[in-house]
Enzyme design. Structure first.
Site, mmCIF file in Angstrom:
data_model
loop_
_atom_site.group_PDB
_atom_site.id
_atom_site.type_symbol
_atom_site.label_atom_id
_atom_site.label_comp_id
_atom_site.label_asym_id
_atom_site.label_seq_id
_atom_site.Cartn_x
_atom_site.Cartn_y
_atom_site.Cartn_z
ATOM 1 N N CYS A 30 0.732 -1.193 -0.026
ATOM 2 C CA CYS A 30 -0.039 -0.076 0.019
ATOM 3 C C CYS A 30 0.769 1.347 -0.088
ATOM 4 C CB CYS A 30 -0.837 -0.208 1.147
ATOM 5 S SG CYS A 30 -1.623 1.483 1.502
ATOM 6 N N CYS A 33 0.148 3.652 2.600
ATOM 7 C CA CYS A 33 0.667 3.257 4.137
ATOM 8 C C CYS A 33 1.956 3.762 4.106
ATOM 9 C CB CYS A 33 0.390 2.012 4.132
ATOM 10 S SG CYS A 33 -1.203 1.364 3.948
#
Length: 122
Positions: A30, A33
């Site tokens: 991600c 993230c």
């Protein structure tokens, strides 16, 4: 204090104690993230009294499912064992600091009363 990796083995022990626990639900693939991680880490160093936990949703799929995590990163705040905030999306540093401030100010007696009222109505 730096961040703590949370797993199904230590999750309850860490999140059910008194005080504030922030959680970052994330995954290695991600992009947002990865961009949020250093912000979260810096914040953890500014607030040694708060536990900053990280939950790898790939490795800990049970925890992701338990909290119905559909989008990552998701930031969750727990105070005295009660979830008081859960929102998907990476937060800019100022917003994360603001969230911490708001959670610190919460009157948990009031929060518990509201929760109890809410549960009685449903």
């Amino acid at each position: 204090m730096a961040t703590v990796e949370l797993t199904t083995a230590n999750f309850d022990e860490v999140t059910e104690r008194d005080g504030i626990v922030l959680l970052d639900f994330w995954a290695d693939w991600c992009g947002p993230c990865k961009r949020f991680a250093p912000v979260y880490e810096r914040s953890s160093e500014k607030h040694p009294e708060i536990v900053f936990g990280k939950v790898d949703t790939e490795a800990q799929q049970e925890l992701g499912a338990k909290f119905n995590i559909r989008s990552i990163p998701t930031v969750m705040a727990i105070k005295d064992g009660v979830i008081v905030y859960a929102q998907p999306g990476a937060l800019p540093e100022s917003a994360l600091e603001n969230l911490i401030e708001q959670v610190e100010k919460l009157d948990m007696e009031e929060v518990r009363e509201k929760l109890a009222d809410h549960e009685h109505k449903h």
